[in-house]
Design a protein around this motif. Structure first.
Motif, mmCIF file in Angstrom:
data_model
loop_
_atom_site.group_PDB
_atom_site.id
_atom_site.type_symbol
_atom_site.label_atom_id
_atom_site.label_comp_id
_atom_site.label_asym_id
_atom_site.label_seq_id
_atom_site.Cartn_x
_atom_site.Cartn_y
_atom_site.Cartn_z
ATOM 1 N N ARG A 37 31.190 16.218 7.357
ATOM 2 C CA ARG A 37 30.289 15.237 6.730
ATOM 3 C C ARG A 37 29.050 15.970 6.240
ATOM 4 O O ARG A 37 28.430 16.727 6.971
ATOM 5 N N GLU A 43 25.347 15.996 5.406
ATOM 6 C CA GLU A 43 24.180 15.179 5.757
ATOM 7 C C GLU A 43 23.027 15.464 4.782
ATOM 8 O O GLU A 43 22.063 16.169 5.095
ATOM 9 N N TYR A 53 31.952 10.683 2.398
ATOM 10 C CA TYR A 53 31.584 11.591 3.479
ATOM 11 C C TYR A 53 30.259 12.306 3.224
ATOM 12 O O TYR A 53 29.915 13.241 3.927
ATOM 13 N N GLN A 101 26.262 11.614 3.046
ATOM 14 C CA GLN A 101 25.356 10.542 3.464
ATOM 15 C C GLN A 101 24.594 9.927 2.301
ATOM 16 O O GLN A 101 24.271 8.746 2.336
ATOM 17 N N ARG A 157 26.122 6.700 1.176
ATOM 18 C CA ARG A 157 26.473 5.705 2.196
ATOM 19 C C ARG A 157 25.375 4.670 2.441
ATOM 20 O O ARG A 157 25.336 4.026 3.486
ATOM 21 N N ASP A 178 27.630 6.573 10.975
ATOM 22 C CA ASP A 178 28.703 7.419 10.446
ATOM 23 C C ASP A 178 29.702 7.818 11.520
ATOM 24 O O ASP A 178 30.909 7.719 11.318
ATOM 25 N N MET A 196 33.394 6.401 11.119
ATOM 26 C CA MET A 196 34.378 7.426 10.737
ATOM 27 C C MET A 196 35.351 7.698 11.885
ATOM 28 O O MET A 196 36.211 8.584 11.780
#
Ligand code: GLU
Length: 316
Positions: free
Chosen positions: A46, A48, A88, A90, A93, A205, A209
Motif C-alpha cells: 500500500r 501511503e 491501494y 491512500q 481513498r 485501510d 483490505m
C-alpha cells in the motif's frame, strides 16, 4: 485479541513515497514479507501518499523496483493496484476515510480543534522520545458525545476516554498496555487543511483490505494502541502486530531517507539481492552469519522469537 491462524494470513508493507528506501525500510519489508510467506499468506503493498507535499510518484516506482530487485513480491496493490480491495494508494481513498470519519462524528467522538501545531509545540514539552506532543485539551469538550460543527480551517480531533487501557501482544515486544488518554491524548483524525490523518487512514485501510498482521518499525509501537482504539470504535477486527527494531547508523542515529550510505542506491551497488537479504535476515536474528539467502529459504526459516528486542540495531 487477534489470533494467529483463523483467517487467511495477509501481511502488508505500507511505505510513504517520500524518498528512496533505506536499510531500515527494507528491514520492515523483509520481516513482513517473510512472516506472511512463512504461513502461506498474501502480501500487499500500500502506497501511503497522504501527504501531497512529500509524496512523489517516482518514489513509488522506486519502492516497487527495489522490492522486486530484492525478490519481495506482492500479490495485491502497488501503483498498478491489482487486487480487489483497492485502490491501494491512500491519495485515492478519500471516500473510504470520509465514511469512517462520518461514523465517528455521528457517534459524537470528534470535536473541532483550532489549536495550531506550532502553538502546541510552544506551550508543551514534547512528551515522548519520538517528539509526540500530548494534546492539552484547550478545545476538548468535557464529555462525549461531542457536537461537531467545524469551521473552515479547523481540525477534527478524537475524544479519547480517560483511563481506557488498550492491551495487546506484540510479536516482538510482548504484552503492551497503554492508557491512550494519558500516553497519547486526543488525536487528530482530519487536519485543518482537510488532509486525512495517518492514524485514521491506516486503521481503515488495514481493516478494509483484510490485513491480519501489521509489521513495521518500533517507532510505531505506541501508535498501535491508538489504532486499536479507533478500530474498536469503528467495529473493526484487530490485526496482529509485530514492531521491529529501528536501524541506526554508526553514530547511533536512526536512518533517514537522506542517509546515502545505507540507502538503496548504494546497497544495490554493494550487494547482490541474495547477499542483502541474508544481511537483513542476520540483522533480524534469523541466521547466525550474514550469508546469501534466497527469499524462499528466508520464508522457510522465519521465526519471530529470534528477532532482537532492542529498540534499535546499530550498524557499525
Ligand atoms: N507509512 C508509514 C511509514 O512509511 C508506515 C505506516 C505503517 O506501517 O503503519 O513510515
Amino acid at each position: 485479541m487477534a489470533d494467529y491462524n483463523v483467517k487467511t494470513v495477509k501481511g502488508r508493507f505500507a511505505p510513504s513515497p517520500s524518498g528512496r528506501m533505506h536499510l531500515g525500510n527494507l528491514f520492515s519489508a523483509m520481516a513482513s514479507w517473510a512472516s506472511t510467506r512463512s504461513r502461506g499468506g498474501r502480501w500487499l503493498l500500500r502506497i501511503e501518499d497522504l501527504d501531497p507535499q512529500r509524496s512523489k510518484p517516482q518514489w513509488s516506482r522506486w519502492i516497487e523496483d527495489d522490492l522486486a530487485w530484492l525478490g519481495l513480491d506482492w500479490d495485491e496493490g502497488g501503483t498498478q493496484g491489482s487486487g480487489d480491495a483497492g485502490p491501494y494508494m491512500q491519495s485515492r481513498r478519500g471516500e473510504v476515510y470520509e465514511e469512517c470519519l462520518s461514523r465517528l462524528v455521528e457517534a459524537g467522538y470528534c470535536y473541532p480543534c483550532s489549536c495550531r501545531r506550532a502553538d502546541l509545540l510552544a506551550t508543551q514539552a514534547p512528551h515522548q522520545s519520538d517528539g509526540r506532543v500530548i494534546y492539552g485539551g484547550r478545545c476538548r469538550p468535557p464529555q462525549m458525545p461531542c457536537r461537531c460543527e467545524p469551521r473552515r480551517g479547523e481540525a477534527l480531533r478524537l475524544w479519547v476516554r480517560p483511563g481506557e487501557e488498550i492491551e495487546f501482544r506484540d510479536r516482538v515486544y510482548g504484552r503492551q498496555r497503554v492508557d491512550v488518554a494519558r500516553d497519547c491524548g486526543d488525536f487528530i483524525v482530519r487536519r485543518g487543511d482537510g488532509a486525512w490523518s495517518y492514524q485514521l487512514a491506516v486503521v481503515a485501510d488495514d481493516a478494509l483490505m483484510g490485513v491480519t498482521e501489521v509489521v513495521r518499525g518500533h517507532d510505531l509501537l505506541l501508535s498501535a494502541a491508538q489504532q486499536i482504539y479507533v478500530g474498536r470504535l469503528l467495529g473493526f477486527e484487530e490485526p496482529a502486530y509485530a514492531h521491529v527494531p529501528l536501524i541506526c547508523n554508526a553514530q547511533g542515529v536512526r536512518l533517514s531517507k537522506r542517509d546515502g550510505a545505507l540507502g538503496m542506491e548504494e546497497l544495490r551497488r554493494r550487494y547482490t539481492p541474495f547477499e542483502l537479504l541474508g544481511y537483513l535476515a542476520w540483522l533480524g536474528g534469523q541466521i547466525p552469519v550474514a550469508e546469501r539467502l534466497t527469499p524462499s529459504d528466508l520464508a522457510s526459516i522465519w521465526d519471530w522469537s529470534k528477532m532482537p528486542q532492542t529498540p534499535t540495531i546499530e550498524i557499525k
